[in-house]
Scaffold this motif. Structure first.
Motif, mmCIF file in Angstrom:
data_model
loop_
_atom_site.group_PDB
_atom_site.id
_atom_site.type_symbol
_atom_site.label_atom_id
_atom_site.label_comp_id
_atom_site.label_asym_id
_atom_site.label_seq_id
_atom_site.Cartn_x
_atom_site.Cartn_y
_atom_site.Cartn_z
ATOM 1 N N GLU A 1 0.840 -1.203 0.000
ATOM 2 C CA GLU A 1 0.000 0.000 0.000
ATOM 3 C C GLU A 1 0.873 1.251 0.000
ATOM 4 O O GLU A 1 0.592 2.213 -0.720
ATOM 5 N N LEU A 2 1.939 1.248 0.803
ATOM 6 C CA LEU A 2 2.839 2.395 0.831
ATOM 7 C C LEU A 2 3.435 2.626 -0.558
ATOM 8 O O LEU A 2 3.476 3.758 -1.043
ATOM 9 N N LEU A 3 3.871 1.559 -1.219
ATOM 10 C CA LEU A 3 4.423 1.673 -2.565
ATOM 11 C C LEU A 3 3.391 2.239 -3.534
ATOM 12 O O LEU A 3 3.702 3.113 -4.353
ATOM 13 N N ALA A 4 2.152 1.767 -3.456
ATOM 14 C CA ALA A 4 1.087 2.270 -4.327
ATOM 15 C C ALA A 4 0.856 3.765 -4.087
ATOM 16 O O ALA A 4 0.652 4.537 -5.031
ATOM 17 N N ARG A 5 0.911 4.184 -2.828
ATOM 18 C CA ARG A 5 0.709 5.604 -2.521
ATOM 19 C C ARG A 5 1.890 6.443 -2.996
ATOM 20 O O ARG A 5 1.711 7.578 -3.467
ATOM 21 N N VAL A 6 3.115 5.911 -2.907
ATOM 22 C CA VAL A 6 4.285 6.610 -3.430
ATOM 23 C C VAL A 6 4.131 6.805 -4.937
ATOM 24 O O VAL A 6 4.329 7.907 -5.466
ATOM 25 N N LYS A 7 3.762 5.744 -5.632
ATOM 26 C CA LYS A 7 3.563 5.850 -7.090
ATOM 27 C C LYS A 7 2.480 6.868 -7.424
ATOM 28 O O LYS A 7 2.609 7.644 -8.369
ATOM 29 N N SER A 8 1.424 6.868 -6.636
ATOM 30 C CA SER A 8 0.316 7.792 -6.873
ATOM 31 C C SER A 8 0.744 9.248 -6.706
ATOM 32 O O SER A 8 0.458 10.084 -7.566
ATOM 33 N N VAL A 9 1.453 9.567 -5.618
ATOM 34 C CA VAL A 9 1.868 10.957 -5.421
ATOM 35 C C VAL A 9 2.916 11.358 -6.457
ATOM 36 O O VAL A 9 2.944 12.517 -6.871
ATOM 37 N N LEU A 10 3.742 10.414 -6.894
ATOM 38 C CA LEU A 10 4.711 10.741 -7.942
ATOM 39 C C LEU A 10 4.005 11.100 -9.248
ATOM 40 O O LEU A 10 4.409 12.028 -9.943
ATOM 41 N N ARG A 11 2.972 10.360 -9.579
ATOM 42 C CA ARG A 11 2.213 10.671 -10.807
ATOM 43 C C ARG A 11 1.622 12.075 -10.742
ATOM 44 O O ARG A 11 1.578 12.786 -11.744
ATOM 45 N N ARG A 12 1.168 12.463 -9.569
ATOM 46 C CA ARG A 12 0.504 13.760 -9.422
ATOM 47 C C ARG A 12 1.463 14.919 -9.221
ATOM 48 O O ARG A 12 1.131 16.049 -9.578
#
Length: 186
Positions: free
Chosen positions: A139-150
């Protein structure tokens, strides 16, 4: 003591996976982004760093806000994972500092406090996301990827696979572009 054994076992598994991937040639890609992990608990910080490295990111750790400030001043940071409750300067104060000085750093708060008020304060202090402990590393990795995209210039625009960090800038060798930490082409 059982918590340390659990974290130690997780760290061992991550290292074995990293070693296996490297020997198979899978871990030779260049880092996607640099992630600053700020947590006063060394076991937690190291497990997060190992997990992020396993997934191709450059991860740097800091045990406190002072060390985090020094790292942010000396190199380009794409995402900061900040523990809120640290001795000395807390993660909320560090979040405000990072947001004021480095507007493009994505900030994810990590904490065991899970009240709505805590999350609201963290978000109002400049955090882009909030993860409560304990958490699943996926989940942490998914959130890191998400904030990087944004938030990150690297996440918003594909600047190529062959990237080299030069101080606080990123040089894309294939595209022949130099981008500063504000995402502006130089």
């Amino acid at each position: 003591a059982s918590r340390s054994l659990g974290i130690g076992a997780v760290r061992l598994i991550l290292r074995l996976r990293c070693d296996a991937a490297a020997s198979a040639g899978e871990a030779t890609m260049s880092p996607k982004a640099t992630i600053l992990v700020v947590d006063d608990e060394p076991d937690v910080r190291e497990v997060i760093e190992d997990y992020l490295k396993l997934h191709g990111y450059e991860a740097v750790g800091a045990p406190n806000a002072e060390a985090a400030r020094e790292l942010a001043a000396s190199q380009l940071i794409d995402v900061a994972l900040l523990d809120i409750h640290m001795p000395g300067e807390d993660g909320l104060s560090l979040s405000r500092h990072l947001r004021e000085r480095y507007a493009n750093i994505a900030i994810v708060m990590l904490t065991s406090a899970c009240t709505v008020v805590d999350r609201i304060v963290g978000l109002e202090m400049g955090a882009d996301d909030y993860v409560t402990k304990p958490f699943d590393p996926r989940e942490l990795l998914a959130r890191v990827k998400s904030v990087l995209r944004r938030t990150s210039p690297a996440g918003r625009a594909d600047i190529g696979a062959e990237r080299v960090r030069v101080g606080r800038c990123v040089l894309d060798l294939a595209a022949r572009r130099l981008v500063n930490d504000e995402g502006e082409e130089i």
